[in-house]
Motif scaffolding. Sequence first.
Motif, PDB file in Angstrom:
ATOM      1  N   ARG A 147     110.679 111.602  40.119  1.00 33.09           N
ATOM      2  CA  ARG A 147     112.075 111.703  40.571  1.00 33.09           C
ATOM      3  C   ARG A 147     113.041 111.433  39.421  1.00 33.09           C
ATOM      4  O   ARG A 147     114.006 112.164  39.213  1.00 33.09           O
ATOM      5  CB  ARG A 147     112.338 110.719  41.712  1.00 33.09           C
ATOM      6  N   ARG A 148     112.760 110.399  38.661  1.00 29.25           N
ATOM      7  CA  ARG A 148     113.647 110.034  37.554  1.00 29.25           C
ATOM      8  C   ARG A 148     113.660 111.112  36.467  1.00 29.25           C
ATOM      9  O   ARG A 148     114.724 111.468  35.957  1.00 29.25           O
ATOM     10  CB  ARG A 148     113.250 108.686  36.968  1.00 29.25           C
ATOM     11  N   ALA A 149     112.501 111.630  36.102  1.00 28.35           N
ATOM     12  CA  ALA A 149     112.445 112.676  35.075  1.00 28.35           C
ATOM     13  C   ALA A 149     113.146 113.944  35.559  1.00 28.35           C
ATOM     14  O   ALA A 149     113.860 114.605  34.789  1.00 28.35           O
ATOM     15  CB  ALA A 149     110.991 112.967  34.704  1.00 28.35           C
ATOM     16  N   SER A 196     126.866 110.604  31.858  1.00 35.27           N
ATOM     17  CA  SER A 196     125.889 110.562  32.958  1.00 35.27           C
ATOM     18  C   SER A 196     124.461 110.686  32.437  1.00 35.27           C
ATOM     19  O   SER A 196     123.561 109.998  32.918  1.00 35.27           O
ATOM     20  CB  SER A 196     126.166 111.684  33.969  1.00 35.27           C
ATOM     21  N   ILE A 197     124.269 111.545  31.450  1.00 35.05           N
ATOM     22  CA  ILE A 197     122.938 111.721  30.863  1.00 35.05           C
ATOM     23  C   ILE A 197     122.509 110.438  30.155  1.00 35.05           C
ATOM     24  O   ILE A 197     121.378 109.967  30.330  1.00 35.05           O
ATOM     25  CB  ILE A 197     122.909 112.929  29.905  1.00 35.05           C
ATOM     26  N   LEU A 198     123.405 109.857  29.369  1.00 30.32           N
ATOM     27  CA  LEU A 198     123.072 108.614  28.658  1.00 30.32           C
ATOM     28  C   LEU A 198     122.772 107.483  29.635  1.00 30.32           C
ATOM     29  O   LEU A 198     121.826 106.721  29.433  1.00 30.32           O
ATOM     30  CB  LEU A 198     124.205 108.225  27.709  1.00 30.32           C
ATOM     31  N   ASP A 199     123.573 107.391  30.703  1.00 29.41           N
ATOM     32  CA  ASP A 199     123.329 106.364  31.719  1.00 29.41           C
ATOM     33  C   ASP A 199     121.996 106.584  32.414  1.00 29.41           C
ATOM     34  O   ASP A 199     121.242 105.629  32.662  1.00 29.41           O
ATOM     35  CB  ASP A 199     124.454 106.353  32.757  1.00 29.41           C
ATOM     36  N   CYS A 200     121.692 107.835  32.722  1.00 28.96           N
ATOM     37  CA  CYS A 200     120.419 108.173  33.368  1.00 28.96           C
ATOM     38  C   CYS A 200     119.252 107.771  32.470  1.00 28.96           C
ATOM     39  O   CYS A 200     118.287 107.154  32.933  1.00 28.96           O
ATOM     40  CB  CYS A 200     120.383 109.667  33.678  1.00 28.96           C
ATOM     41  N   ARG A 201     119.339 108.101  31.192  1.00 31.22           N
ATOM     42  CA  ARG A 201     118.265 107.754  30.259  1.00 31.22           C
ATOM     43  C   ARG A 201     118.095 106.246  30.141  1.00 31.22           C
ATOM     44  O   ARG A 201     116.967 105.746  30.089  1.00 31.22           O
ATOM     45  CB  ARG A 201     118.541 108.378  28.890  1.00 31.22           C
ATOM     46  N   LYS A 202     119.196 105.528  30.106  1.00 33.43           N
ATOM     47  CA  LYS A 202     119.125 104.062  30.019  1.00 33.43           C
ATOM     48  C   LYS A 202     118.484 103.484  31.281  1.00 33.43           C
ATOM     49  O   LYS A 202     117.582 102.639  31.208  1.00 33.43           O
ATOM     50  CB  LYS A 202     120.520 103.484  29.815  1.00 33.43           C
ATOM     51  N   ASP A 203     118.934 103.942  32.443  1.00 34.14           N
ATOM     52  CA  ASP A 203     118.367 103.473  33.713  1.00 34.14           C
ATOM     53  C   ASP A 203     116.884 103.820  33.819  1.00 34.14           C
ATOM     54  O   ASP A 203     116.075 102.998  34.269  1.00 34.14           O
ATOM     55  CB  ASP A 203     119.118 104.073  34.898  1.00 34.14           C
ATOM     56  N   ASN A 204     116.534 105.036  33.421  1.00 35.42           N
ATOM     57  CA  ASN A 204     115.130 105.457  33.461  1.00 35.42           C
ATOM     58  C   ASN A 204     114.271 104.593  32.548  1.00 35.42           C
ATOM     59  O   ASN A 204     113.163 104.191  32.917  1.00 35.42           O
ATOM     60  CB  ASN A 204     114.994 106.924  33.066  1.00 35.42           C
ATOM     61  N   ALA A 205     114.795 104.293  31.373  1.00 34.85           N
ATOM     62  CA  ALA A 205     114.049 103.457  30.429  1.00 34.85           C
ATOM     63  C   ALA A 205     113.844 102.051  30.995  1.00 34.85           C
ATOM     64  O   ALA A 205     112.750 101.484  30.871  1.00 34.85           O
ATOM     65  CB  ALA A 205     114.777 103.392  29.089  1.00 34.85           C
TER      66      ALA A 205
END
Length: 167
Positions: A15-17, A38-47
């Motif tokens: 889901r995250r990817a 939004s992309i940077l936030d998503c990557r940070k949250d995913n990490a």
Amino acid sequence: MLPALASALACELVRRAEEEQRLMRQAQRNRTPGLRRSILDCRKDNAEALKAIVRRHGWPTADLVGAQASTAALMILLHAPDLDFQLSCRDLIAQATADGRCPALHHAYIADHCAVELGQPQYYGTRIDPATFRPYPTRCPDTLDERRRDVGLAPLEEQMRMLRHGA
């Protein structure tokens, strides 16, 4: 690990990817500062989510969460904004690959990623410099295609031809 937990982890990783991929496709159509954030936030949250998984369960290998979710974890890792975390996972992936619990291709991608980020030559030629559209420097270029073949990659020239033609 209980099968239900492994299944839940797999669903969460995929889901995250997929969410990041959705944002990236959206950004290709409409580049805005808000979407970039939004992309940077998503990557940070995913990490952060991946860090929690790795702390509790180790690297999410294909034998643990399935091939699709293990690949999703790798994609999350490659886009994580934390080189130290990437380096520690590179070592976990190397061990999992040696044990047959993770595809060698996963190790190739993270090993090259870490090498380039550290300013070192890469091993498999998987990283391409977006400014020059050429591979970042590689170690022992004369045997590069042998190493690539060993992990399931096509010869570098074939990969470059496919990239140039948008395949």
